[in-house]
Design an enzyme around this catalytic site. Structure first.
Site, PDB file in Angstrom:
ATOM      1  N   HIS A  27     -12.576  -0.507  -7.467  1.00 34.57           N
ATOM      2  CA  HIS A  27     -13.715   0.429  -7.546  1.00 34.57           C
ATOM      3  C   HIS A  27     -13.276   1.897  -7.348  1.00 34.57           C
ATOM      4  CE1 HIS A  27     -15.281   1.089  -3.145  1.00 34.57           C
ATOM      5  NE2 HIS A  27     -13.968   1.037  -3.170  1.00 34.57           N
ATOM      6  N   ASP A  79       0.865  -1.185   0.000  1.00 34.75           N
ATOM      7  CA  ASP A  79       0.000   0.000   0.000  1.00 34.75           C
ATOM      8  C   ASP A  79       0.896   1.228   0.000  1.00 34.75           C
ATOM      9  OD1 ASP A  79      -2.222   1.930   0.576  1.00 34.75           O
ATOM     10  OD2 ASP A  79      -3.357   0.118   1.034  1.00 34.75           O
TER      11      ASP A  79
HETATM   12  C1  LIG Z   1     -10.970   1.395  -0.603  1.00 37.90           C
HETATM   13  S1  LIG Z   1      -9.433   1.103   0.184  1.00 37.90           S
HETATM   14  C2  LIG Z   1      -9.493  -0.642   0.432  1.00 37.90           C
HETATM   15  C3  LIG Z   1      -8.540  -1.098   1.478  1.00 37.90           C
HETATM   16  C4  LIG Z   1      -8.554  -2.619   1.766  1.00 37.90           C
HETATM   17  N1  LIG Z   1      -8.236  -3.412   0.595  1.00 37.90           N
HETATM   18  C5  LIG Z   1      -9.881  -3.036   2.345  1.00 37.90           C
HETATM   19  O1  LIG Z   1     -10.584  -3.839   1.745  1.00 37.90           O
HETATM   20  O2  LIG Z   1     -10.219  -2.546   3.424  1.00 37.90           O
HETATM   21  C6  LIG Z   1      -8.273   1.313  -1.146  1.00 37.90           C
HETATM   22  C7  LIG Z   1      -6.820   1.129  -0.743  1.00 37.90           C
HETATM   23  O3  LIG Z   1      -5.988   1.339  -1.901  1.00 37.90           O
HETATM   24  C8  LIG Z   1      -4.818   2.004  -1.484  1.00 37.90           C
HETATM   25  N2  LIG Z   1      -4.163   2.642  -2.628  1.00 37.90           N
HETATM   26  C9  LIG Z   1      -4.481   3.804  -3.240  1.00 37.90           C
HETATM   27  N3  LIG Z   1      -3.640   4.038  -4.256  1.00 37.90           N
HETATM   28  C10 LIG Z   1      -2.781   2.987  -4.301  1.00 37.90           C
HETATM   29  C11 LIG Z   1      -1.691   2.651  -5.135  1.00 37.90           C
HETATM   30  N4  LIG Z   1      -1.333   3.445  -6.154  1.00 37.90           N
HETATM   31  N5  LIG Z   1      -1.016   1.515  -4.878  1.00 37.90           N
HETATM   32  C12 LIG Z   1      -1.380   0.684  -3.861  1.00 37.90           C
HETATM   33  N6  LIG Z   1      -2.424   0.951  -3.036  1.00 37.90           N
HETATM   34  C13 LIG Z   1      -3.121   2.093  -3.260  1.00 37.90           C
HETATM   35  C14 LIG Z   1      -5.348   2.994  -0.459  1.00 37.90           C
HETATM   36  O4  LIG Z   1      -4.329   3.528   0.351  1.00 37.90           O
HETATM   37  C15 LIG Z   1      -6.341   2.118   0.304  1.00 37.90           C
HETATM   38  O5  LIG Z   1      -5.731   1.427   1.363  1.00 37.90           O
END
Ligand SMILES: C[S@@+](CC[C@H](N)C(=O)[O-])C[C@H]1O[C@@H](n2cnc3c(N)ncnc32)[C@H](O)[C@@H]1O
Length: 340
Positions: free
Chosen positions: A247, A204
């Site tokens: 999403h 992340d």
């Molecule tokens: C909607 S949250 C979902 C978190 C987790 N998978 C859950 O189900 O609770 C989206 C996640 O994507 C991460 N994220 C955003 N941009 C990213 C990137 N470029 N690479 C990796 N992770 C990313 C955010 O920090 C966040 O933790």
């Protein structure tokens, strides 16, 4: 029931929908004040005592609590004491799958102002960018308090997806699971608690993994890696998960993330998406699902919830075949895909 509601129930129902923002905002206020934790699950606290503990005035606090009580959140007695109801208990931080973080986050400043610019999405803009001049994740990086709230909300989301995910899929033969965009590792903790063999790695953004506490790493069974999925994901896992990640992105970006996973995966590795499968007919779908879809529009423009066929198309474009969709007891399904 008052006369107006009886005479024209549709008008009364719509009036309450129009005023829904007030309820959301007051729920944030009481969550910010920690009211639910200040009342024992079966106890009762005098208004003055509650107000003093929160450092606020009793009268305005009472007005908020009365309004919420009319929606079944907290109970207000004639002697000005406040007690819990089944709904307000869900705002306690120790409630299983607590809604405390959700109450604080949904109308926190970043989201609140983006919703004000919702019109921008109708002409191809991104409401959050119009409101803040920057994308959602850049904003969160610069507002650590909201960002940590976001992580906590994701870990305790009302759909209870992490527990459901762990219960619906057999991870027993798996050695290493890579959770791409895995937040603070909540999904892995649920899976690794249920299955003793696998280890997990969370990829992340740097600020997110830096805030993961050592006690959350299950004695070293979970490791974290800072980075962007757009730049590549760790190789060598036999299962890759993307739970509620796609999403957040428009189609082109989803394909880039999926291709990064594909490039890291051995031919026999599996990809698991954890996503709501959107029901195209709102008469049959869940109201909460369409509200999440609208939230994605407010935060990210053309990011959205998708149907099974739309996931199949994205996967195919990135070199995967959709093998099956495994339902869970939560609204999130597991979309299993294999490299082709
Ligand atoms: C909607 S949250 C979902 C978190 C987790 N998978 C859950 O189900 O609770 C989206 C996640 O994507 C991460 N994220 C955003 N941009 C990213 C990137 N470029 N690479 C990796 N992770 C990313 C955010 O920090 C966040 O933790």
């Amino acid at each position: 029931m008052a006369e107006l509601e009886m005479a024209d129930p549709e008008r009364a129902a719509l009036d309450l929908l129009l005023q829904g923002f007030k309820v959301s905002r007051m729920l944030r206020l009481v969550a910010d004040l920690g009211i639910a934790d200040r009342i024992g699950p079966d106890g009762r606290v005098a208004l003055n005592e509650l107000a003093a503990a929160c450092g606020v005035r009793p009268k305005p606090l009472m007005r908020v609590l009365q309004a919420l009580a009319s929606f079944g959140v907290f109970g207000v007695a004639a002697d000005d004491s406040i007690a819990h109801t089944p709904r307000s208990k869900l705002l306690r931080t120790d409630a299983p799958n607590s809604l405390h973080h959700t109450a604080r986050f949904l109308t926190a400043r970043g989201s609140w102002r983006a919703w004000e610019e919702l019109d921008a999405a109708m002409t191809g803009g991104v409401p959050h960018e119009v409101a803040w001049g920057q994308g959602r994740f850049a904003y969160l990086r610069e507002h650590p308090e909201e960002a940590r709230l976001f992580d906590a909300m994701m870990a305790n989301y009302p759909d209870n997806r992490h527990a459901a995910f762990a219960a619906a899929y057999d991870f027993s033969g798996v050695r290493l699971i890579c959770d791409v965009g895995g937040g603070n590792g909540a999904a892995l903790r649920h899976i690794l608690t249920r299955f003793p063999t696998p280890r997990g790695v969370v990829l992340d953004l740097e600020d997110v993994v830096r805030s993961v506490q050592p006690e959350e790493l299950m004695g070293g069974r979970i490791t974290v890696q800072a980075g962007s999925a757009f730049d590549g994901v760790p190789a060598g896992a036999d299962v890759y998960m993307l739970i509620r990640v796609l999403h957040d992105w428009r189609d082109e970006d989803c394909v880039r993330i999926l291709r990064a996973c594909r490039a890291a995966m051995a031919p026999e590795a599996l990809l698991l998406l954890g996503e709501q499968i959107l029901e195209p007919d709102p008469a049959r779908g869940r109201q909460a699902s369409y509200l999440v879809d609208a939230q994605m529009m407010a935060m990210f423009g053309s990011a959205r919830e998708r149907t099974a066929d739309e996931f199949r198309g994205l996967l195919a474009e990135a070199g995967f075949a959709l093998r099956r969709v495994v339902p869970t007891v939560s609204p999130v399904s597991i979309v299993e895909a294999t490299p082709v």
